[in-house]
Design a protein around this motif. Structure first.
Motif, PDB file in Angstrom:
ATOM      1  N   LYS A 103       0.844  -0.871   0.616  1.00 51.77           N
ATOM      2  CA  LYS A 103      -0.176   0.345  -0.165  1.00 51.77           C
ATOM      3  C   LYS A 103       0.643   1.193   0.149  1.00 51.77           C
ATOM      4  O   LYS A 103       1.771   0.980   1.180  1.00 51.77           O
ATOM      5  CB  LYS A 103      -1.051  -0.010   1.242  1.00 51.77           C
ATOM      6  CG  LYS A 103      -1.422   1.305   1.472  1.00 51.77           C
ATOM      7  CD  LYS A 103      -2.699   1.154   2.260  1.00 51.77           C
ATOM      8  CE  LYS A 103      -3.968   2.214   2.476  1.00 51.77           C
ATOM      9  NZ  LYS A 103      -4.696   1.963   4.020  1.00 51.77           N
ATOM     10  N   PRO A 104       0.310   2.625  -1.147  1.00 53.90           N
ATOM     11  CA  PRO A 104       1.139   3.601  -1.175  1.00 53.90           C
ATOM     12  C   PRO A 104       0.754   4.075  -0.116  1.00 53.90           C
ATOM     13  O   PRO A 104      -0.276   4.304   0.481  1.00 53.90           O
ATOM     14  CB  PRO A 104       0.754   4.371  -2.672  1.00 53.90           C
ATOM     15  CG  PRO A 104      -0.061   2.810  -3.464  1.00 53.90           C
ATOM     16  CD  PRO A 104      -0.012   2.051  -2.147  1.00 53.90           C
ATOM     17  N   THR A 221       3.251   1.985  14.384  1.00 51.77           N
ATOM     18  CA  THR A 221       2.372   1.216  13.523  1.00 51.77           C
ATOM     19  C   THR A 221       0.686   1.421  14.364  1.00 51.77           C
ATOM     20  O   THR A 221       0.451   1.895  14.303  1.00 51.77           O
ATOM     21  CB  THR A 221       2.528  -0.329  14.506  1.00 51.77           C
ATOM     22  OG1 THR A 221       3.882  -0.586  12.748  1.00 51.77           O
ATOM     23  CG2 THR A 221       1.710  -1.075  14.522  1.00 51.77           C
ATOM     24  N   ARG A 222       1.098   2.280  15.538  1.00 55.08           N
ATOM     25  CA  ARG A 222       0.569   2.591  16.674  1.00 55.08           C
ATOM     26  C   ARG A 222      -0.248   3.479  16.484  1.00 55.08           C
ATOM     27  O   ARG A 222      -1.744   4.407  15.908  1.00 55.08           O
ATOM     28  CB  ARG A 222       0.300   2.977  17.799  1.00 55.08           C
ATOM     29  CG  ARG A 222       0.950   1.518  18.771  1.00 55.08           C
ATOM     30  CD  ARG A 222       0.944   2.052  20.743  1.00 55.08           C
ATOM     31  NE  ARG A 222       1.751   2.398  21.238  1.00 55.08           N
ATOM     32  CZ  ARG A 222       2.979   2.309  21.145  1.00 55.08           C
ATOM     33  NH1 ARG A 222       3.027   0.877  21.368  1.00 55.08           N
ATOM     34  NH2 ARG A 222       3.807   2.291  21.721  1.00 55.08           N
ATOM     35  N   LEU A 223       0.476   4.844  15.508  1.00 62.55           N
ATOM     36  CA  LEU A 223      -0.095   5.906  15.330  1.00 62.55           C
ATOM     37  C   LEU A 223      -0.818   5.430  13.529  1.00 62.55           C
ATOM     38  O   LEU A 223      -1.536   6.332  13.758  1.00 62.55           O
ATOM     39  CB  LEU A 223       1.242   6.529  14.539  1.00 62.55           C
ATOM     40  CG  LEU A 223       1.788   7.524  15.578  1.00 62.55           C
ATOM     41  CD1 LEU A 223       3.001   8.613  15.170  1.00 62.55           C
ATOM     42  CD2 LEU A 223       0.788   8.666  15.893  1.00 62.55           C
ATOM     43  N   ASP A 228      -5.040   5.319  10.524  1.00 62.64           N
ATOM     44  CA  ASP A 228      -5.956   4.203   8.569  1.00 62.64           C
ATOM     45  C   ASP A 228      -5.545   3.063   9.118  1.00 62.64           C
ATOM     46  O   ASP A 228      -6.951   2.399   9.336  1.00 62.64           O
ATOM     47  CB  ASP A 228      -5.076   4.844   7.750  1.00 62.64           C
ATOM     48  CG  ASP A 228      -5.318   3.776   6.241  1.00 62.64           C
ATOM     49  OD1 ASP A 228      -6.371   3.016   6.210  1.00 62.64           O
ATOM     50  OD2 ASP A 228      -4.752   3.985   5.126  1.00 62.64           O
ATOM     51  N   GLY A 229      -4.837   2.317   9.378  1.00 63.65           N
ATOM     52  CA  GLY A 229      -4.373   1.008   9.769  1.00 63.65           C
ATOM     53  C   GLY A 229      -5.740  -0.045   8.534  1.00 63.65           C
ATOM     54  O   GLY A 229      -6.030  -1.661   9.078  1.00 63.65           O
ATOM     55  N   GLU A 230      -5.743   0.376   7.210  1.00 64.04           N
ATOM     56  CA  GLU A 230      -6.461  -0.832   6.936  1.00 64.04           C
ATOM     57  C   GLU A 230      -6.051  -0.787   5.873  1.00 64.04           C
ATOM     58  O   GLU A 230      -5.212  -0.760   5.377  1.00 64.04           O
ATOM     59  CB  GLU A 230      -8.061   0.373   6.399  1.00 64.04           C
ATOM     60  CG  GLU A 230      -8.204  -0.039   5.374  1.00 64.04           C
ATOM     61  CD  GLU A 230      -9.213  -1.774   5.792  1.00 64.04           C
ATOM     62  OE1 GLU A 230      -9.425  -2.601   5.807  1.00 64.04           O
ATOM     63  OE2 GLU A 230      -9.856  -1.335   7.054  1.00 64.04           O
ATOM     64  N   ILE A 238       1.062  -0.791   5.565  1.00 60.85           N
ATOM     65  CA  ILE A 238       2.385   0.413   5.691  1.00 60.85           C
ATOM     66  C   ILE A 238       3.252  -0.032   7.147  1.00 60.85           C
ATOM     67  O   ILE A 238       2.887  -0.476   7.936  1.00 60.85           O
ATOM     68  CB  ILE A 238       1.840   1.325   5.986  1.00 60.85           C
ATOM     69  CG1 ILE A 238       0.281   2.038   4.821  1.00 60.85           C
ATOM     70  CG2 ILE A 238       2.126   2.833   6.390  1.00 60.85           C
ATOM     71  CD1 ILE A 238       1.182   2.269   3.906  1.00 60.85           C
ATOM     72  N   THR A 239       4.280  -0.201   6.477  1.00 59.90           N
ATOM     73  CA  THR A 239       5.706  -0.213   7.612  1.00 59.90           C
ATOM     74  C   THR A 239       6.560   1.176   7.965  1.00 59.90           C
ATOM     75  O   THR A 239       6.454   2.072   7.038  1.00 59.90           O
ATOM     76  CB  THR A 239       6.262  -1.269   8.025  1.00 59.90           C
ATOM     77  OG1 THR A 239       7.219  -0.718   5.948  1.00 59.90           O
ATOM     78  CG2 THR A 239       5.351  -2.595   7.187  1.00 59.90           C
TER      79      THR A 239
END
Length: 342
Positions: A103-104, A221-223, A228-230, A238-239
Motif C-alpha cells: 500500500k502506498p 504502527t500505533r500512529l 488508517d490501519g486499513e 504500511i511499515t
C-alpha cells in the motif's frame, strides 16, 4: 557436525556484521519453528527434503526473503556435509517473482500521523521523509552524525556497510530542533522506565533519537492504525520502510533521479559507472526541490497545494462576480419598476 551456535560463532569470527548475525539467528529460529524443534537441535534434522518443504512453507513471503532464507540454510547444510541432488537444487534456486503490491503511503495519511504524534515522533517521521534513509539506520545515528542540514550514515550502521550522506530540509530541521530542546528529559524518562522494567539501556545514550528500531516500529504502527490501519486490497501493510519509499516516489519529481539514487545509495550500474556529482551539487539539487517532501508546511508546497490555492481564489472571485451580477440585475429591475410606476 556444527550446531547452530557453533556455526554462528564461526561466522562471528569471520568478522560478519552484527546485523548479519542477528538475521542468521532469526532465520534459524524460523526454520526451527517449521520443524517444531529447538534451534540447538536443528543440526539433527538436516535432510534435504526438510529444506524443500520449508521453501513451500514460506509461501506468501516475498521472493527476496525466501531466496535469502534458503541461501543461508543451504550454506549451513553444505557446511555440515549435506549434498543436494540436481532437482533439489532447482527447487531451492527457483526464480520467485517479486510482488511489490504494498500500500502506498499517501501525504494525507502522513499529515494525520504527524498531527497526532508527540515531538519525538514528529521529528523521526519528518527526518525519515527528508533523508530517505532506512529506519534501522536512523535509529543508530548519533548526535555527532548530524551537522546542520547534513546527516552522515556511517558505514558501520549502513546496510551492506555502504554509508553515505543525506540532508534535512527546513521542515525536518524545525521538528528536530523542537525535539532536541527536550531530548534530555526524554532520555531521563526512558532510563527511568527501563529501570522499572529491568530493561538494558546505554549508559550514555548518544543516539539521536534514543530508542531501538523495534520500539520505533511499535510507535509508528500505533500512529498509523490510529489514522488508517486499513490494509484494503494490498498484500503488505504500511511499515516504517514505507517512509523511504515515499521519499523515492516524491523526491524524483523535483530533484532528478541521479541525485535521489545517490542519496538513497541505490545506484544502479549506469549511475555508478557514469554519473559524477559533487557533494555540493547533490546538496543544492536536494534543497532546490525539497518542498516536495514537506508534510505539514503548506507555504512552499508547489504542485497540488499551489493549484488548490489558485483554484480557491478563482472560485472566490467567480462567486463574487456572480453575486455582483445578480445584485446589479436586481437593482436594474427595481429601477425599471420604479420608472413604470411613475
Amino acid at each position: 557436525m556444527y550446531s547452530v551456535d557453533e556455526y554462528i560463532g564461526m561466522m562471528e569470527s569471520a568478522d560478519r556484521a552484527p546485523n548479519t548475525l542477528k538475521l542468521y539467528r532469526a532465520i534459524f529460529r524460523s526454520y526451527g519453528k517449521f520443524l517444531g524443534v529447538p534451534v540447538d537441535e536443528i543440526h539433527n534434522h538436516l535432510e534435504p527434503a526438510n529444506l524443500k518443504n520449508y521453501a513451500a512453507w514460506l509461501k506468501g513471503h516475498s521472493g527476496k526473503s525466501i531466496k535469502m532464507r534458503l541461501s543461508v540454510l543451504r550454506a549451513y547444510f553444505e557446511e555440515n556435509g549435506v549434498t543436494f541432488r540436481p532437482m533439489e537444487l532447482k527447487v531451492l534456486n527457483a526464480k520467485r517473482i517479486e510482488d511489490h503490491d504494498d500500500k502506498p503511503l499517501e501525504l494525507a495519511t502522513i499529515q494525520k500521523m504527524v498531527d497526532l504524534a508527540n515531538p519525538h515522533m514528529k521529528a523521526i517521521i519528518t527526518f525519515l521523509v527528508s533523508t530517505g534513509c532506512r529506519p534501522g539506520e536512523a535509529m543508530k545515528i548519533t548526535l555527532g552524525d548530524v551537522k546542520g542540514d547534513t546527516v552522515t550514515i556511517r558505514n558501520d550502521i549502513a546496510k551492506g556497510r555502504r554509508g553515505g550522506t543525506s540532508y534535512l530540509h527546513a521542515e525536518a530541521r524545525e521538528y528536530l530542533d523542537l525535539f532536541l530542546r527536550e531530548r534530555d528529559a526524554y532520555i531521563s524518562l526512558a532510563d527511568e522506565r527501563a529501570g522499572t522494567f529491568n530493561r538494558p539501556r546505554p549508559d550514555h545514550d548518544d543516539r539521536l533519537f534514543g530508542l531501538a528500531y523495534s520500539t520505533f516500529q511499535q510507535k509508528f504502527t500505533r500512529l498509523y492504525q490510529a489514522v488508517d490501519g486499513e490494509q484494503g486490497k494490498y498484500r503488505a501493510r504500511i511499515t516504517p520502510h514505507s517512509l523511504r519509499r515515499y521519499f523515492r516516489t516524491n523526491a524524483v519529481k523535483t530533484m532528478g533521479l541521479d541525485i535521489v539514487e545517490k542519496i538513497m545509495r541505490h545506484e544502479g550500474y549506469l549511475t555508478g559507472s557514469y554519473v559524477r556529482l559533487t557533494d555540493e551539487e547533490i546538496r543544492a539539487g536536494f534543497h532546490a526541490g525539497e518542498d516536495v517532501l514537506y508534510i505539514t508546511r503548506r507555504d512552499r508546497r508547489h504542485s497540488e497545494n499551489a493549484l488548490a490555492l489558485l483554484k480557491a481564489e478563482t472560485d472566490r472571485r467567480e462567486a463574487e462576480h456572480a453575486g455582483f451580477v445578480i445584485l446589479m440585475e436586481k437593482r436594474m429591475k427595481e429601477l425599471e419598476d420604479k420608472i413604470k410606476s411613475d
